[in-house]
Scaffold this active site. Sequence first.
Site, mmCIF file in Angstrom:
data_model
loop_
_atom_site.group_PDB
_atom_site.id
_atom_site.type_symbol
_atom_site.label_atom_id
_atom_site.label_comp_id
_atom_site.label_asym_id
_atom_site.label_seq_id
_atom_site.Cartn_x
_atom_site.Cartn_y
_atom_site.Cartn_z
ATOM 1 N N GLU A 53 0.781 -1.330 0.021
ATOM 2 C CA GLU A 53 -0.190 -0.136 0.007
ATOM 3 C C GLU A 53 0.825 1.122 0.168
ATOM 4 O O GLU A 53 1.872 1.372 0.687
ATOM 5 C CB GLU A 53 -0.944 -0.128 1.432
ATOM 6 C CG GLU A 53 -1.815 1.204 1.675
ATOM 7 C CD GLU A 53 -2.576 1.588 0.467
ATOM 8 O OE1 GLU A 53 -3.367 0.958 -0.041
ATOM 9 O OE2 GLU A 53 -2.551 2.934 0.042
ATOM 10 N N ASP A 101 -7.866 2.048 -7.945
ATOM 11 C CA ASP A 101 -8.234 3.381 -8.249
ATOM 12 C C ASP A 101 -8.733 3.377 -9.792
ATOM 13 O O ASP A 101 -7.874 3.178 -10.636
ATOM 14 C CB ASP A 101 -7.336 4.380 -8.112
ATOM 15 C CG ASP A 101 -7.005 4.479 -6.521
ATOM 16 O OD1 ASP A 101 -7.734 4.234 -5.693
ATOM 17 O OD2 ASP A 101 -5.916 5.097 -6.281
ATOM 18 N N LYS A 105 -11.577 10.003 -15.120
ATOM 19 C CA LYS A 105 -11.234 11.219 -16.152
ATOM 20 C C LYS A 105 -10.092 10.498 -17.366
ATOM 21 O O LYS A 105 -9.296 10.106 -16.770
ATOM 22 C CB LYS A 105 -10.466 12.482 -15.448
ATOM 23 C CG LYS A 105 -11.763 13.315 -14.629
ATOM 24 C CD LYS A 105 -11.158 14.450 -14.209
ATOM 25 C CE LYS A 105 -12.235 14.980 -13.271
ATOM 26 N NZ LYS A 105 -11.421 16.056 -12.426
ATOM 27 N N ASP A 137 -15.826 -1.885 -9.262
ATOM 28 C CA ASP A 137 -17.191 -1.395 -9.482
ATOM 29 C C ASP A 137 -17.353 -0.721 -10.826
ATOM 30 O O ASP A 137 -18.462 -0.173 -11.003
ATOM 31 C CB ASP A 137 -17.614 -0.620 -8.225
ATOM 32 C CG ASP A 137 -16.793 0.822 -8.476
ATOM 33 O OD1 ASP A 137 -15.847 0.660 -8.368
ATOM 34 O OD2 ASP A 137 -17.599 1.710 -8.238
ATOM 35 N N LYS A 168 -12.560 -3.261 2.782
ATOM 36 C CA LYS A 168 -13.485 -2.270 3.189
ATOM 37 C C LYS A 168 -14.231 -1.542 2.073
ATOM 38 O O LYS A 168 -15.286 -1.284 2.113
ATOM 39 C CB LYS A 168 -12.535 -1.020 3.598
ATOM 40 C CG LYS A 168 -13.259 0.191 4.138
ATOM 41 C CD LYS A 168 -12.360 1.152 4.638
ATOM 42 C CE LYS A 168 -12.830 2.522 4.973
ATOM 43 N NZ LYS A 168 -12.024 3.562 5.350
ATOM 44 N N PHE A 169 -13.614 -1.291 0.797
ATOM 45 C CA PHE A 169 -14.544 -0.961 -0.323
ATOM 46 C C PHE A 169 -15.532 -1.984 -0.959
ATOM 47 O O PHE A 169 -16.423 -1.506 -1.101
ATOM 48 C CB PHE A 169 -13.277 -0.543 -1.474
ATOM 49 C CG PHE A 169 -12.823 0.887 -1.246
ATOM 50 C CD1 PHE A 169 -11.967 1.154 -0.216
ATOM 51 C CD2 PHE A 169 -13.474 1.915 -2.064
ATOM 52 C CE1 PHE A 169 -11.467 2.293 0.123
ATOM 53 C CE2 PHE A 169 -12.767 3.149 -1.923
ATOM 54 C CZ PHE A 169 -12.120 3.254 -0.908
HETATM 55 C C1 LIG Z 1 -10.131 2.014 -3.726
HETATM 56 S S1 LIG Z 1 -8.895 1.719 -2.754
HETATM 57 C C2 LIG Z 1 -9.054 0.181 -2.335
HETATM 58 C C3 LIG Z 1 -8.533 -0.297 -1.133
HETATM 59 C C4 LIG Z 1 -8.694 -2.005 -0.692
HETATM 60 N N1 LIG Z 1 -8.113 -3.026 -1.793
HETATM 61 C C5 LIG Z 1 -10.196 -2.347 -0.539
HETATM 62 O O1 LIG Z 1 -10.601 -3.080 -1.379
HETATM 63 O O2 LIG Z 1 -10.719 -1.888 0.492
HETATM 64 C C6 LIG Z 1 -7.231 1.649 -3.480
HETATM 65 C C7 LIG Z 1 -6.268 1.517 -2.592
HETATM 66 O O3 LIG Z 1 -4.888 1.176 -3.577
HETATM 67 C C8 LIG Z 1 -3.957 2.175 -2.947
HETATM 68 N N2 LIG Z 1 -2.931 2.315 -4.186
HETATM 69 C C9 LIG Z 1 -3.535 2.856 -5.434
HETATM 70 N N3 LIG Z 1 -2.615 2.912 -6.461
HETATM 71 C C10 LIG Z 1 -1.584 2.200 -5.782
HETATM 72 C C11 LIG Z 1 -0.105 1.878 -6.213
HETATM 73 N N4 LIG Z 1 -0.013 2.249 -7.455
HETATM 74 N N5 LIG Z 1 0.593 1.032 -5.118
HETATM 75 C C12 LIG Z 1 0.265 0.811 -3.920
HETATM 76 N N6 LIG Z 1 -1.028 1.007 -3.565
HETATM 77 C C13 LIG Z 1 -1.803 1.870 -4.407
HETATM 78 C C14 LIG Z 1 -4.547 3.138 -2.444
HETATM 79 O O4 LIG Z 1 -3.786 4.111 -1.544
HETATM 80 C C15 LIG Z 1 -6.011 2.822 -1.690
HETATM 81 O O5 LIG Z 1 -5.525 2.494 -0.440
#
Ligand SMILES: C[S@@+](CC[C@H](N)C(=O)[O-])C[C@H]1O[C@@H](n2cnc3c(N)ncnc32)[C@H](O)[C@@H]1O
Length: 192
Positions: A53, A101, A105, A137, A168-169
């Site tokens: 993370e 993520d 956009k 999603d 969580k998501f």
């Molecule tokens: C939408 S959240 C989903 C978190 C978790 N997987 C869940 O389902 O609850 C996306 C997570 O990925 C992390 N993240 C996004 N791009 C990343 C990257 N390139 N390397 C490490 N973490 C990343 C973000 O900081 C965030 O905590």
Amino acid sequence: MISQSQYSLANRLDLEKIFGRKAPLHVDLGCGDGSFLCALAQRLPDKNFLGIERLSGRVQSSARKAASLNNVRLLQMESSYAVHYLLPAESVETFYLLFPDPWPKRRHQRRRIVTPDFLNSVRAALERNGVIYIATDYLDYFRKIQETAESIRGFAIDEPDADLPLSKFGLIFAQKSATIYWLVLRKISPVR
Ligand SMILES: C[S@@+](CC[C@H](N)C(=O)[O-])C[C@H]1O[C@@H](n2cnc3c(N)ncnc32)[C@H](O)[C@@H]1O
């Protein structure tokens, strides 16, 4: 958390040293607050779990949840770098990429993590028959992920596992009754 003395940005991780044992490795990419990582690690004590993370607050939340679990380690880092440069070849039984993520956009879409290079690195890090679970999603991103997976050799599509804990998501989207799109890719030998 994996301490600085146990790894460097230039060498592949010594997994046996980091976990203090040899066991199948599961890696949660972008593990967020660690809910999923720690729930699964508790359920599967014979497996090693690595959460990756980039945000320190989320790594700290994960670390609090992992405090009572001896099969979880955390790495604060960019997932694609860690997969490409730090995980040893054929060392991972299962990857999870849950709700990456979506960067909706158009001008931001090049920030999306799933690219051909990323999936090729995932494939190199997976054991034979290893699997990556991807959930989103966001239908547009899901279709792009499917296209990307089809464009590279060496994966077959597998069935999603209905029995995984909610992240969580995942919980947030379940509460909104949102549709979740799953893609499960299994490493296969490319046909010559
Ligand atoms: C939408 S959240 C989903 C978190 C978790 N997987 C869940 O389902 O609850 C996306 C997570 O990925 C992390 N993240 C996004 N791009 C990343 C990257 N390139 N390397 C490490 N973490 C990343 C973000 O900081 C965030 O905590």
